[in-house]
Scaffold this active site. Structure first.
Site, PDB file in Angstrom:
ATOM      1  N   HIS A  65       0.604  -1.281  -0.202  1.00 53.40           N
ATOM      2  CA  HIS A  65      -0.245   0.052  -0.082  1.00 53.40           C
ATOM      3  C   HIS A  65       0.842   1.556  -0.022  1.00 53.40           C
ATOM      4  CE1 HIS A  65       0.342   0.072   4.565  1.00 53.40           C
ATOM      5  NE2 HIS A  65       0.255   1.435   4.273  1.00 53.40           N
ATOM      6  N   ASP A 110       0.228  -7.551   1.823  1.00 52.25           N
ATOM      7  CA  ASP A 110       0.589  -5.865   1.995  1.00 52.25           C
ATOM      8  C   ASP A 110       2.007  -6.164   1.887  1.00 52.25           C
ATOM      9  OD1 ASP A 110       0.590  -3.404   1.841  1.00 52.25           O
ATOM     10  OD2 ASP A 110      -0.081  -3.036   4.050  1.00 52.25           O
ATOM     11  N   SER A 204       4.515   3.069   8.132  1.00 55.49           N
ATOM     12  CA  SER A 204       3.924   1.879   7.244  1.00 55.49           C
ATOM     13  C   SER A 204       5.307   1.636   6.253  1.00 55.49           C
ATOM     14  CB  SER A 204       2.891   2.248   6.138  1.00 55.49           C
ATOM     15  OG  SER A 204       1.735   2.051   6.733  1.00 55.49           O
TER      16      SER A 204
END
Length: 258
Positions: A65, A110, A204
């Site tokens: 992502h 992910d 992230s």
């Protein structure tokens, strides 16, 4: 190099709430300068994107992502104000995603594997992190790191990356905390049950390190971060090691676990 460094500094300072799925290190301490040699910064013209992990001189792993157009990768950064002489910048040559990834779920499978346009040189502040030889056990103490928020409800970001120790938790903890969505079997549940330490906004893609091996990728978690019984959810790197190694070996048709 000076112009690239100035641009990178400006981009890192332009942190915002733009990505709701991004995470950061809350409740940590400033990392030692040689404690995060594998940590990578992903950025583009809009600003800081994500963290990443160098796994060898030609490849970086981050969260799927985190993908964006025209991003670059910065290696060897510690302070946003002080240049390390061995900092290096690279462009992605190729990007690889799980072919069976759900397009309508940004955190499904992910993981993104990035081949660099040229090799990174190992140095005092740059070194790859080993892939895991086995999955971490529940209770393992692991380290998180990144330049994300240090206070969940305020736009306060550190000059140097922050590090914190958290624990691998039973998957049931995350399934209970996030009963409104599926917590995949190919993820790790990690944090502190009483809260206070967590990855947070703009961490992230960064690593979860257990026993000095690369075990997890920061994916998603509770908002605000660091709340009791709302741990972080991390892509389980061990489950993807065969896919990673196959792609690196040249098998571009390799598939990920279901």
């Amino acid at each position: 190099m000076v112009l690239i460094r100035v641009l990178a500094n400006l981009l890192i300072l332009q942190l915002s709430y733009a990505q709701k799925s991004s995470e950061l290190v809350f409740g940590g301490r400033p990392c030692n300068i040689n404690e995060h040699r594998s940590l990578v910064v992903l950025f583009n013209s809009s600003g800081f994107l994500c963290g990443g992990t160098l796994i060898n001189q030609d490849w970086v792993v981050t969260a799927a992502h985190c993908d964006s157009n025209n991003f670059q990768l910065l290696f060897g950064v510690h302070s946003k104000k002080t240049l390390n002489e061995d900092e290096q910048t690279r462009d992605p040559k190729e990007k690889f995603f799980c072919p069976n990834r759900k397009k309508d779920d940004e955190v499904d499978k992910d993981i993104m594997l990035i081949k660099l346009d040229s090799s990174v040189n190992n140095s005092e502040h740059i070194a790859p992190l080993s892939l895991p030889s086995s999955p971490p056990s529940v209770g393992s103490v692991c380290r998180i790191m990144g330049w994300g928020k240090t206070i969940p409800t305020k736009d306060i970001y550190p000059d140097v990356p922050h590090c914190a120790n958290i624990n691998i938790l039973d998957h049931a903890v995350c399934r209970t905390a996030y009963s409104w969505r599926q917590v995949a079997n190919t993820t790790l549940c990690a944090g502190i049950l009483q809260g206070g330490k967590d990855t947070c906004h703009f961490d992230s893609g960064g690593p979860l390190i257990c026993n000095e091996q690369f075990h997890g990728i920061v994916s998603w978690g509770g908002h605000p971060c660091g709340q009791p019984r709302e741990p972080g959810v991390y892509t389980n790197v061990f489950d993807y090691t065969d896919w990673i190694q196959s792609i690196i070996a040249g098998n571009k048709d390799a598939t990920c676990p279901p």
